[in-house]
Motif scaffolding. Structure first.
Motif, PDB file in Angstrom:
ATOM      1  N   VAL A   1      14.273 -18.595  -5.487  1.00  0.00           N
ATOM      2  CA  VAL A   1      15.355 -19.193  -6.236  1.00  0.00           C
ATOM      3  C   VAL A   1      16.422 -19.496  -5.474  1.00  0.00           C
ATOM      4  O   VAL A   1      16.739 -18.723  -4.589  1.00  0.00           O
ATOM      5  CB  VAL A   1      15.611 -18.280  -7.470  1.00  0.00           C
ATOM      6  N   ARG A   2      17.052 -20.620  -5.702  1.00  0.00           N
ATOM      7  CA  ARG A   2      18.293 -21.192  -4.916  1.00  0.00           C
ATOM      8  C   ARG A   2      19.418 -20.314  -5.302  1.00  0.00           C
ATOM      9  O   ARG A   2      19.764 -20.025  -6.497  1.00  0.00           O
ATOM     10  CB  ARG A   2      18.267 -22.661  -5.160  1.00  0.00           C
ATOM     11  N   PHE A   3      20.214 -20.006  -4.531  1.00  0.00           N
ATOM     12  CA  PHE A   3      21.389 -19.594  -4.775  1.00  0.00           C
ATOM     13  C   PHE A   3      22.544 -20.478  -5.627  1.00  0.00           C
ATOM     14  O   PHE A   3      22.515 -21.520  -5.190  1.00  0.00           O
ATOM     15  CB  PHE A   3      22.151 -18.954  -3.658  1.00  0.00           C
ATOM     16  N   GLY A   4      23.056 -20.049  -6.597  1.00  0.00           N
ATOM     17  CA  GLY A   4      23.931 -20.973  -7.442  1.00  0.00           C
ATOM     18  C   GLY A   4      25.266 -21.558  -6.698  1.00  0.00           C
ATOM     19  O   GLY A   4      25.755 -22.504  -7.031  1.00  0.00           O
ATOM     20  N   PHE A   5      25.667 -20.776  -5.675  1.00  0.00           N
ATOM     21  CA  PHE A   5      26.982 -21.172  -4.791  1.00  0.00           C
ATOM     22  C   PHE A   5      26.490 -20.970  -3.420  1.00  0.00           C
ATOM     23  O   PHE A   5      25.632 -20.366  -2.922  1.00  0.00           O
ATOM     24  CB  PHE A   5      28.069 -20.322  -5.219  1.00  0.00           C
ATOM     25  N   PRO A   6      26.981 -21.758  -2.511  1.00  0.00           N
ATOM     26  CA  PRO A   6      26.774 -22.017  -1.015  1.00  0.00           C
ATOM     27  C   PRO A   6      27.075 -20.648  -0.511  1.00  0.00           C
ATOM     28  O   PRO A   6      28.271 -20.071  -0.432  1.00  0.00           O
ATOM     29  CB  PRO A   6      27.346 -23.091  -0.455  1.00  0.00           C
ATOM     30  N   ILE A   7      26.315 -19.622   0.181  1.00  0.00           N
ATOM     31  CA  ILE A   7      26.450 -18.522   1.027  1.00  0.00           C
ATOM     32  C   ILE A   7      27.431 -18.733   1.949  1.00  0.00           C
ATOM     33  O   ILE A   7      27.969 -17.551   2.451  1.00  0.00           O
ATOM     34  CB  ILE A   7      25.260 -17.778   0.875  1.00  0.00           C
ATOM     35  N   GLN A   8      27.267 -19.940   2.632  1.00  0.00           N
ATOM     36  CA  GLN A   8      28.138 -20.161   3.594  1.00  0.00           C
ATOM     37  C   GLN A   8      29.670 -20.061   3.215  1.00  0.00           C
ATOM     38  O   GLN A   8      30.571 -19.623   4.471  1.00  0.00           O
ATOM     39  CB  GLN A   8      27.862 -21.187   4.378  1.00  0.00           C
ATOM     40  N   ARG A   9      30.038 -20.021   2.114  1.00  0.00           N
ATOM     41  CA  ARG A   9      31.527 -19.885   1.716  1.00  0.00           C
ATOM     42  C   ARG A   9      31.679 -18.694   0.990  1.00  0.00           C
ATOM     43  O   ARG A   9      32.524 -18.547   0.147  1.00  0.00           O
ATOM     44  CB  ARG A   9      31.672 -21.359   0.783  1.00  0.00           C
ATOM     45  N   SER A  10      30.906 -17.744   1.227  1.00  0.00           N
ATOM     46  CA  SER A  10      30.902 -16.248   0.541  1.00  0.00           C
ATOM     47  C   SER A  10      31.907 -15.372   1.137  1.00  0.00           C
ATOM     48  O   SER A  10      32.492 -15.684   2.430  1.00  0.00           O
ATOM     49  CB  SER A  10      29.694 -15.499   0.593  1.00  0.00           C
ATOM     50  N   PHE A  11      32.327 -14.423   0.279  1.00  0.00           N
ATOM     51  CA  PHE A  11      33.529 -13.479   1.027  1.00  0.00           C
ATOM     52  C   PHE A  11      32.835 -11.923   1.148  1.00  0.00           C
ATOM     53  O   PHE A  11      31.776 -11.645   0.856  1.00  0.00           O
ATOM     54  CB  PHE A  11      34.451 -13.229   0.050  1.00  0.00           C
ATOM     55  N   LYS A  12      33.600 -11.263   1.834  1.00  0.00           N
ATOM     56  CA  LYS A  12      33.362  -9.968   2.126  1.00  0.00           C
ATOM     57  C   LYS A  12      34.796  -9.106   1.777  1.00  0.00           C
ATOM     58  O   LYS A  12      35.861  -9.899   2.065  1.00  0.00           O
ATOM     59  CB  LYS A  12      32.609  -9.607   3.309  1.00  0.00           C
ATOM     60  N   ILE A  13      34.721  -7.973   1.679  1.00  0.00           N
ATOM     61  CA  ILE A  13      36.079  -7.262   1.459  1.00  0.00           C
ATOM     62  C   ILE A  13      35.971  -6.221   2.700  1.00  0.00           C
ATOM     63  O   ILE A  13      34.993  -5.193   2.786  1.00  0.00           O
ATOM     64  CB  ILE A  13      35.828  -6.209   0.360  1.00  0.00           C
ATOM     65  N   GLU A  14      37.060  -6.356   3.457  1.00  0.00           N
ATOM     66  CA  GLU A  14      37.239  -5.448   4.568  1.00  0.00           C
ATOM     67  C   GLU A  14      38.643  -4.746   4.545  1.00  0.00           C
ATOM     68  O   GLU A  14      39.672  -5.538   4.201  1.00  0.00           O
ATOM     69  CB  GLU A  14      37.220  -6.109   6.010  1.00  0.00           C
ATOM     70  N   ASP A  15      38.890  -3.604   4.459  1.00  0.00           N
ATOM     71  CA  ASP A  15      40.143  -2.927   4.486  1.00  0.00           C
ATOM     72  C   ASP A  15      40.723  -3.385   3.179  1.00  0.00           C
ATOM     73  O   ASP A  15      42.105  -3.800   3.330  1.00  0.00           O
ATOM     74  CB  ASP A  15      40.878  -3.170   6.038  1.00  0.00           C
TER      75      ASP A  15
END
Length: 234
Positions: A137-151
């Motif tokens: 199934v296709r991701f609903g939003f481009p994962i290339q513009r995803s975030f992560k949480i660091e510190d």
């Protein structure tokens, strides 16, 4: 050699949703949906459930599946992989002189599976010459513009795409978590569901739902009810 085997994997040790594999889903045990779809599909010589649990076995048999073997403790723990379960079943069949050209592993909590989807995937496997077919199934939003949480700060996984338009990024997909259709000889050689020649069977997001907790379960029931209403109104 027989043609095709359906293996529904249903161990008894689910923790986040107790007795998940036989929990009532809109009127019947959720595993029944997978069993019925496999039975209604014309692909399979046998439809079996691989389980270590007596109650699950009884529910499965009542729904029309077979329980030729009881799953071993080694392949029933929290760290057992789907590939290990499939391999064990194929080994058990080989011990009694039975082999299959194709095998389909079906998850027991996948009510969106239909006989038509299984048949289409089977035909895709044969016509493509692939080693496996995996529904995605296709991701609903481009994962290339995803975030992560660091510190405790929000950061982009791929900052180079901060300003890239969504329509300019390639679509990404994930496993729908419903079934895998495999060419048995290739699987036994590679022991992999995803191979160097796996073809995708794309599904709409409305027909895919991971069921890992009670909220997921309710979402799956809502989606399934919505699909039924659509079908009735056609």
């Amino acid at each position: 050699m027989k043609n095709c085997l359906a293996i529904i994997t249903a161990r008894g040790g689910s923790k986040r949703i107790p007795r998940k594999n036989i929990k009532n889903f809109l009127g019947k045990p959720i595993i029944n949906y997978s069993i019925q779809s496999a039975i209604d599909c014309s692909c399979f010589d046998e439809v079996i459930v691989s389980t270590d649990d007596q109650e699950i076995a009884e529910v499965a048999i009542a729904a029309g599946a077979k329980i030729p073997f009881i799953r071993s403790a080694e392949s029933s723990n929290d760290f057992s992989t789907t590939a290990e379960v499939i391999s064990e079943v194929l080994r058990d069949y080989k011990k009694i002189g039975v082999e299959f050209e194709y095998v389909c592993c079906i998850y027991p909590t996948a009510p969106f599976i239909t006989a038509d989807k299984l048949k289409n995937a089977y035909e895709m496997l044969i016509s493509s010459g692939a080693k496996s077919v995996v529904p995605v199934v296709r991701f609903g939003f481009p994962i290339q513009r995803s975030f992560k949480i660091e510190d405790n700060s929000l950061r982009m996984n791929w900052p180079e795409h901060m300003s890239t338009r969504s329509q300019d990024l390639p679509a990404s997909y994930h496993d729908s978590g419903q079934f895998y259709f495999l060419r048995t000889e290739s699987f036994l050689k590679d022991n992999k569901l995803f191979t160097d020649f796996t073809v995708p069977y794309e599904m709409p997001e409305s027909e895919v739902q991971d069921i890992d907790n009670e909220e997921d379960w309710k979402l799956a029931e809502i989606k399934y009810t919505f699909l039924l209403s659509k079908q009735k109104n056609r």
